[in-house]
Write a protein that holds these residues in place. Structure first.
Motif, PDB file in Angstrom:
ATOM      1  N   LYS A 242       0.838  -1.197   0.000  1.00 41.79           N
ATOM      2  CA  LYS A 242       0.000   0.000   0.000  1.00 41.79           C
ATOM      3  C   LYS A 242       0.877   1.254   0.000  1.00 41.79           C
ATOM      4  N   MET A 243       1.953   1.219   0.775  1.00 42.02           N
ATOM      5  CA  MET A 243       2.867   2.362   0.845  1.00 42.02           C
ATOM      6  C   MET A 243       3.521   2.646  -0.501  1.00 42.02           C
ATOM      7  N   LEU A 244       3.849   1.593  -1.247  1.00 40.56           N
ATOM      8  CA  LEU A 244       4.523   1.769  -2.532  1.00 40.56           C
ATOM      9  C   LEU A 244       3.593   2.299  -3.612  1.00 40.56           C
ATOM     10  N   THR A 245       2.297   2.013  -3.474  1.00 44.60           N
ATOM     11  CA  THR A 245       1.334   2.421  -4.499  1.00 44.60           C
ATOM     12  C   THR A 245       0.506   3.628  -4.075  1.00 44.60           C
ATOM     13  N   ASP A 246       0.712   4.087  -2.856  1.00 44.40           N
ATOM     14  CA  ASP A 246      -0.051   5.220  -2.340  1.00 44.40           C
ATOM     15  C   ASP A 246       0.388   6.518  -3.019  1.00 44.40           C
ATOM     16  N   ASP A 247      -0.529   7.471  -3.087  1.00 40.44           N
ATOM     17  CA  ASP A 247      -0.218   8.773  -3.675  1.00 40.44           C
ATOM     18  C   ASP A 247       0.864   9.507  -2.899  1.00 40.44           C
ATOM     19  N   ASN A 248       1.029   9.155  -1.623  1.00 38.26           N
ATOM     20  CA  ASN A 248       2.038   9.805  -0.785  1.00 38.26           C
ATOM     21  C   ASN A 248       3.434   9.227  -0.981  1.00 38.26           C
ATOM     22  N   CYS A 249       3.542   8.183  -1.776  1.00 37.00           N
ATOM     23  CA  CYS A 249       4.864   7.604  -2.048  1.00 37.00           C
ATOM     24  C   CYS A 249       5.707   8.645  -2.779  1.00 37.00           C
ATOM     25  N   PRO A 250       6.926   8.952  -2.272  1.00 38.44           N
ATOM     26  CA  PRO A 250       7.772   9.968  -2.902  1.00 38.44           C
ATOM     27  C   PRO A 250       7.950   9.718  -4.395  1.00 38.44           C
ATOM     28  N   LYS A 251       7.877  10.782  -5.164  1.00 40.31           N
ATOM     29  CA  LYS A 251       7.958  10.651  -6.621  1.00 40.31           C
ATOM     30  C   LYS A 251       9.274  10.017  -7.059  1.00 40.31           C
ATOM     31  N   TYR A 252      10.379  10.395  -6.384  1.00 41.49           N
ATOM     32  CA  TYR A 252      11.663   9.833  -6.801  1.00 41.49           C
ATOM     33  C   TYR A 252      11.674   8.321  -6.607  1.00 41.49           C
ATOM     34  N   LEU A 253      11.077   7.844  -5.518  1.00 45.33           N
ATOM     35  CA  LEU A 253      11.003   6.407  -5.279  1.00 45.33           C
ATOM     36  C   LEU A 253      10.144   5.739  -6.354  1.00 45.33           C
ATOM     37  N   GLN A 254       9.042   6.361  -6.713  1.00 46.18           N
ATOM     38  CA  GLN A 254       8.192   5.832  -7.776  1.00 46.18           C
ATOM     39  C   GLN A 254       8.972   5.726  -9.085  1.00 46.18           C
ATOM     40  N   ASP A 255       9.762   6.760  -9.369  1.00 40.37           N
ATOM     41  CA  ASP A 255      10.548   6.768 -10.607  1.00 40.37           C
ATOM     42  C   ASP A 255      11.602   5.664 -10.603  1.00 40.37           C
ATOM     43  N   VAL A 256      12.269   5.487  -9.454  1.00 38.74           N
ATOM     44  CA  VAL A 256      13.301   4.452  -9.355  1.00 38.74           C
ATOM     45  C   VAL A 256      12.690   3.067  -9.512  1.00 38.74           C
ATOM     46  N   LEU A 257      11.541   2.851  -8.877  1.00 38.11           N
ATOM     47  CA  LEU A 257      10.858   1.566  -9.010  1.00 38.11           C
ATOM     48  C   LEU A 257      10.525   1.274 -10.472  1.00 38.11           C
ATOM     49  N   LYS A 258      10.072   2.299 -11.165  1.00 40.06           N
ATOM     50  CA  LYS A 258       9.733   2.139 -12.577  1.00 40.06           C
ATOM     51  C   LYS A 258      10.973   1.832 -13.398  1.00 40.06           C
ATOM     52  N   GLN A 259      12.065   2.551 -13.107  1.00 35.68           N
ATOM     53  CA  GLN A 259      13.305   2.359 -13.860  1.00 35.68           C
ATOM     54  C   GLN A 259      13.897   0.970 -13.655  1.00 35.68           C
ATOM     55  N   CYS A 260      13.789   0.446 -12.429  1.00 32.32           N
ATOM     56  CA  CYS A 260      14.346  -0.891 -12.172  1.00 32.32           C
ATOM     57  C   CYS A 260      13.282  -1.981 -12.312  1.00 32.32           C
ATOM     58  N   LYS A 261      12.195  -1.633 -13.014  1.00 34.38           N
ATOM     59  CA  LYS A 261      11.135  -2.594 -13.352  1.00 34.38           C
ATOM     60  C   LYS A 261      10.541  -3.257 -12.121  1.00 34.38           C
ATOM     61  N   ASN A 262      10.319  -2.430 -11.093  1.00 32.34           N
ATOM     62  CA  ASN A 262       9.676  -2.882  -9.859  1.00 32.34           C
ATOM     63  C   ASN A 262      10.388  -4.037  -9.165  1.00 32.34           C
ATOM     64  N   ARG A 263      11.710  -4.060  -9.290  1.00 36.68           N
ATOM     65  CA  ARG A 263      12.465  -5.082  -8.554  1.00 36.68           C
ATOM     66  C   ARG A 263      12.585  -4.617  -7.112  1.00 36.68           C
TER      67      ARG A 263
END
Length: 277
Positions: free
Chosen positions: A164-185
């Motif tokens: 929930k924390m990873l998909t929440d709107d409050n999840c920091p944008k940079y963390l969201q970007d990194v997750l996307k870049q590393c294909k959610n590993r």
């Protein structure tokens, strides 16, 4: 110090592939108190590294330990390098210099994955963000292809809350970007459980991610020879430490071809840093 053993299952998540190498080398990075040493011990299946609650770094220098893991019909070696915070901007230049050299020497055959260790119970901070930026600037943007985010304290946070924390709107944008870049590993680790089945399951998930990374790179680890495209002037903006890394990069590249040059390279780096004082 902990960290559940569950992996992110978003749409473009990692996909395990066959043909993985017998041996893999994993380098753990992250800020002080994130649980690097505890995670390293969980991977090894024993308390090889000192690990305790502390406001300061318990790990004082790079250390490597290995373990043999039964994988189906084969046995593989997993090398684990625990670091004191190679990209900690508050460390002395001399200490970081020595540990970077030591880490690269330990991983002379290349790094199959870099495990960025983050506490799931703490907010993803600017220090975490700067660590990832420093890693990308030092090794180049392609290092993200070898990055796996390991969230600790899984025993306290629980997989549902973590997801929930990873998909929440409050999840920091940079963390969201990194997750996307590393294909959610990303994986949640429990470093305090005594449940052997749980320990085995989370380790298998982590190694599946590592094997996926290696397979996607055609079996090649990230090696010193991949440093050539680093933009040194960008590194210098982060910290004075990086002012000598351009030459260091060239030296370790030479060392990959001629190991006998290593001592001379270290001496030259040391002299360079001494002149910066």
């Amino acid at each position: 110090m902990g960290g559940g053993g569950d992996s992110c299952d978003a749409g473009d998540c990692w996909v395990p592939r066959p043909a993985c190498p017998a041996d893999v080398t994993l380098v753990l990075v992250g800020k002080v108190g994130s649980g690097k040493s505890a995670t390293a011990n969980s991977i090894l299946g024993r308390k090889a590294f000192a690990s305790e609650y502390s406001y300061g770094s318990v790990t004082e220098t790079c250390q490597m330990e290995s373990t043999m893991i039964r994988d189906g019909c084969a046995t593989r070696t997993v090398n684990v390098i625990d670091t004191p915070g190679l990209f900690n901007m508050e460390r002395k230049i001399e200490d970081s210099r020595e540990d970077i050299i030591k880490c690269m020497d330990m991983a002379r055959d290349g790094m199959h994955a870099i495990l960025m260790v983050v506490s799931a119970t703490s907010r993803f901070s600017r220090e975490d963000e700067k660590t990832i930026k420093a890693i990308k600037m030092f090794f180049g943007d392609t290092i993200i292809d070898h990055l796996i985010l390991v969230f600790t304290n899984g025993d306290r946070i629980g997989v549902d809350n973590w997801m929930k924390m990873l998909t929440d709107d409050n999840c920091p944008k940079y963390l969201q970007d990194v997750l996307k870049q590393c294909k959610n590993r990303a994986i949640l680790f429990d470093n305090v459980t005594n449940n052997q089945q749980k320990c085995d399951a989370q380790l298998k998930k982590l190694l599946d991610m590592v094997d996926s990374v290696v397979s996607s790179k055609c079996g090649k680890a990230f090696s010193n020879l991949m440093f050539a495209h680093i933009k040194v002037h960008e590194l210098e903006k982060i910290h004075p430490l990086w002012t000598f890394l351009g030459t260091f990069r060239e030296l370790v590249t030479v060392n990959s071809v001629c190991a006998s040059c290593q001592k001379d390279s270290e001496a030259r780096i040391s002299n360079m840093v001494d002149q910066e004082k």
